[in-house]
Design a protein around this motif. Sequence first.
Motif, PDB file in Angstrom:
ATOM      1  N   ASP A 327       0.859  -1.191   0.000  1.00 17.72           N
ATOM      2  CA  ASP A 327       0.000   0.000   0.000  1.00 17.72           C
ATOM      3  C   ASP A 327       0.894   1.240   0.000  1.00 17.72           C
ATOM      4  N   THR A 328       1.162   1.797  -1.176  1.00 17.93           N
ATOM      5  CA  THR A 328       2.008   2.983  -1.285  1.00 17.93           C
ATOM      6  C   THR A 328       1.331   4.018  -2.176  1.00 17.93           C
ATOM      7  N   GLN A 329       1.591   5.268  -1.884  1.00 13.04           N
ATOM      8  CA  GLN A 329       1.075   6.368  -2.700  1.00 13.04           C
ATOM      9  C   GLN A 329       2.118   7.471  -2.758  1.00 13.04           C
ATOM     10  N   ALA A 330       2.430   7.933  -3.958  1.00 14.66           N
ATOM     11  CA  ALA A 330       3.362   9.038  -4.151  1.00 14.66           C
ATOM     12  C   ALA A 330       2.573  10.272  -4.537  1.00 14.66           C
ATOM     13  N   LEU A 331       2.841  11.368  -3.843  1.00 14.25           N
ATOM     14  CA  LEU A 331       2.114  12.613  -4.067  1.00 14.25           C
ATOM     15  C   LEU A 331       3.119  13.725  -4.367  1.00 14.25           C
ATOM     16  N   GLY A 332       3.094  14.238  -5.578  1.00 14.72           N
ATOM     17  CA  GLY A 332       3.948  15.361  -5.942  1.00 14.72           C
ATOM     18  C   GLY A 332       3.187  16.665  -5.805  1.00 14.72           C
ATOM     19  N   ILE A 333       3.766  17.622  -5.097  1.00 14.58           N
ATOM     20  CA  ILE A 333       3.086  18.892  -4.866  1.00 14.58           C
ATOM     21  C   ILE A 333       4.033  20.040  -5.189  1.00 14.58           C
ATOM     22  N   PRO A 334       3.496  21.214  -5.524  1.00 17.38           N
ATOM     23  CA  PRO A 334       4.375  22.366  -5.752  1.00 17.38           C
ATOM     24  C   PRO A 334       5.068  22.768  -4.460  1.00 17.38           C
ATOM     25  N   GLY A 335       6.267  23.329  -4.593  1.00 14.17           N
ATOM     26  CA  GLY A 335       6.921  23.870  -3.410  1.00 14.17           C
ATOM     27  C   GLY A 335       8.320  23.367  -3.216  1.00 14.17           C
ATOM     28  N   GLY A 336       9.040  24.058  -2.313  1.00 16.35           N
ATOM     29  CA  GLY A 336      10.394  23.707  -1.956  1.00 16.35           C
ATOM     30  C   GLY A 336      10.434  22.882  -0.690  1.00 16.35           C
ATOM     31  N   HIS A 337      11.624  22.738  -0.132  1.00 18.55           N
ATOM     32  CA  HIS A 337      11.830  21.792   0.956  1.00 18.55           C
ATOM     33  C   HIS A 337      11.067  22.176   2.222  1.00 18.55           C
ATOM     34  N   MET A 338      11.001  23.451   2.536  1.00 19.80           N
ATOM     35  CA  MET A 338      10.296  23.893   3.733  1.00 19.80           C
ATOM     36  C   MET A 338       8.797  24.035   3.465  1.00 19.80           C
ATOM     37  N   SER A 339       8.442  24.565   2.299  1.00  9.76           N
ATOM     38  CA  SER A 339       7.027  24.852   2.040  1.00  9.76           C
ATOM     39  C   SER A 339       6.203  23.578   1.868  1.00  9.76           C
ATOM     40  N   ILE A 340       6.817  22.444   1.475  1.00  4.30           N
ATOM     41  CA  ILE A 340       6.019  21.218   1.343  1.00  4.30           C
ATOM     42  C   ILE A 340       5.625  20.668   2.702  1.00  4.30           C
ATOM     43  N   LEU A 341       6.252  21.158   3.746  1.00  2.00           N
ATOM     44  CA  LEU A 341       5.856  20.750   5.094  1.00  2.00           C
ATOM     45  C   LEU A 341       4.894  21.745   5.713  1.00  2.00           C
ATOM     46  N   ALA A 342       5.171  23.045   5.564  1.00  2.00           N
ATOM     47  CA  ALA A 342       4.409  24.040   6.322  1.00  2.00           C
ATOM     48  C   ALA A 342       4.061  25.275   5.501  1.00  2.00           C
ATOM     49  N   GLY A 343       3.960  25.139   4.186  1.00  2.00           N
ATOM     50  CA  GLY A 343       3.594  26.275   3.354  1.00  2.00           C
ATOM     51  C   GLY A 343       2.098  26.539   3.376  1.00  2.00           C
ATOM     52  N   THR A 344       1.700  27.716   2.884  1.00  2.00           N
ATOM     53  CA  THR A 344       0.283  28.093   2.865  1.00  2.00           C
ATOM     54  C   THR A 344      -0.538  27.115   2.049  1.00  2.00           C
ATOM     55  N   GLN A 345      -0.068  26.801   0.843  1.00  2.00           N
ATOM     56  CA  GLN A 345      -0.804  25.883  -0.023  1.00  2.00           C
ATOM     57  C   GLN A 345      -0.834  24.478   0.562  1.00  2.00           C
ATOM     58  N   THR A 346       0.253  24.079   1.189  1.00  2.00           N
ATOM     59  CA  THR A 346       0.310  22.753   1.815  1.00  2.00           C
ATOM     60  C   THR A 346      -0.742  22.635   2.913  1.00  2.00           C
ATOM     61  N   ALA A 347      -0.879  23.695   3.695  1.00  2.00           N
ATOM     62  CA  ALA A 347      -1.820  23.659   4.814  1.00  2.00           C
ATOM     63  C   ALA A 347      -3.257  23.504   4.345  1.00  2.00           C
ATOM     64  N   THR A 348      -3.580  24.089   3.199  1.00  2.00           N
ATOM     65  CA  THR A 348      -4.972  24.064   2.745  1.00  2.00           C
ATOM     66  C   THR A 348      -5.285  22.890   1.825  1.00  2.00           C
ATOM     67  N   GLU A 349      -4.259  22.331   1.177  1.00  2.00           N
ATOM     68  CA  GLU A 349      -4.511  21.281   0.197  1.00  2.00           C
ATOM     69  C   GLU A 349      -3.885  19.935   0.572  1.00  2.00           C
ATOM     70  N   THR A 350      -2.628  19.949   1.000  1.00  4.41           N
ATOM     71  CA  THR A 350      -1.929  18.683   1.230  1.00  4.41           C
ATOM     72  C   THR A 350      -2.270  18.070   2.579  1.00  4.41           C
ATOM     73  N   TRP A 351      -2.339  18.879   3.626  1.00  2.48           N
ATOM     74  CA  TRP A 351      -2.646  18.316   4.944  1.00  2.48           C
ATOM     75  C   TRP A 351      -3.977  17.574   4.967  1.00  2.48           C
ATOM     76  N   PRO A 352      -5.058  18.122   4.367  1.00  2.48           N
ATOM     77  CA  PRO A 352      -6.305  17.351   4.351  1.00  2.48           C
ATOM     78  C   PRO A 352      -6.160  16.011   3.641  1.00  2.48           C
ATOM     79  N   THR A 353      -5.370  15.966   2.556  1.00  6.37           N
ATOM     80  CA  THR A 353      -5.121  14.694   1.876  1.00  6.37           C
ATOM     81  C   THR A 353      -4.381  13.734   2.791  1.00  6.37           C
ATOM     82  N   MET A 354      -3.388  14.260   3.504  1.00  9.19           N
ATOM     83  CA  MET A 354      -2.597  13.437   4.422  1.00  9.19           C
ATOM     84  C   MET A 354      -3.466  12.866   5.537  1.00  9.19           C
ATOM     85  N   THR A 355      -4.288  13.707   6.162  1.00 10.22           N
ATOM     86  CA  THR A 355      -5.079  13.228   7.298  1.00 10.22           C
ATOM     87  C   THR A 355      -6.191  12.285   6.843  1.00 10.22           C
ATOM     88  N   GLN A 356      -6.717  12.485   5.642  1.00  3.24           N
ATOM     89  CA  GLN A 356      -7.699  11.533   5.125  1.00  3.24           C
ATOM     90  C   GLN A 356      -7.041  10.179   4.881  1.00  3.24           C
TER      91      GLN A 356
END
Length: 362
Positions: A327-356
């Motif tokens: 069971d693996t999933q690769a998710l490519g998202i816009p952003g650099g090394h810091m922003s993919i963890l705590a960027g504005t777009q990450t907070a609104t789009e990636t975190w909900p995907t992660m928690t789901q």
Amino acid sequence: MTRPAPRFRQVQHGLGNLRDRIRNPAALIQSEHTPFQVLHREGIVQLRWYPPPEETATRHQTPVVIVPPLAVNMSIYDLFPNRSVVRHLLEQGFPVYLLDWGRPGPAENHWQLATYITKLLPDLLARVRAHANTRQLSLHGWSFGGLFAYAYTAWSEDPDIRNLVLVGAPCDYHNNGIVGRQQQRIGRVVRRVGRIRRLRPHAMPPRLFRSPGWLNSAMYKMTSPVASLRPHLDLLRRLQDRDQVAAHATNSAFVDDMVAYPGGVVQDVLQHLWCDNLLATGRLPIAGSDARLDRITASILLIAGQGDPVVTPQSSRTLLDLVSSQDTQALGIPGGHMSILAGTQTATETWPTMTQWLAERS
């Protein structure tokens, strides 16, 4: 009496913000406002637990344990009140723990990668399990923290590591863009010099390899000079915006306050990762260990930044070819090394995907 012109008031307000930014930046910093308790402290290492807010029920039994990288301070995980990884996880009903590696000094120069993977992590995860009263855990690792999380899972063959969320986690150090090519060059130098036994990294005192925090901060900024300069230019253009000034102070407090690498860790990085590229062959950077990455069977969510110069998607995704997870999933998202963890777009789009993704597996 004539009132000051609006333009004059704006300039006056901007100068006041600039004065506060220079003289009293601590008053502007918005990070680490989410309450936590220190459950365990041993030397410089701490185990944090974030109690759930009173208005939020814990809906998922499997705790999320945040495994941070080295060189960074913990503010990145609770950067802003409305942009906080720990707060988002809590609001989604997950028990949340965080491992704080502290600030290594000269006394920790002998620490190696094995210290974190085979000594500190087993003890801290045992304490998490005792506190949460459950065996099964999800590990969340960003950058080098992702390496720690999956290397521990392979080394321990821990059957109760249910999920791995790996964000910008390195694996193939030689297939890592411009940074990887530099690492290969350094690795070749290490290999040539190492033909003289006493000049091999591990034959020399670890203290000679210690990388201080100021150097780590400078090297991080050099990976993307334009991106590092842009926030300062934005600050000058938007001095009248108090929120913008506070955001600049908060981000700078993280980037400018990096932590030292122990000398033993740098020795391992030079030999095992940059020179030998062991992870890309499925092996672990632990001397004497025969553990391999194909022992990993946990579910994996791999998040990579499409513009990340520190850990490219190619370097990170090599891991999925080496594990035995079904069971693996690769998710490519816009952003650099810091922003993919705590960027504005990450907070609104990636975190909900992660928690789901976590909720479906917890």
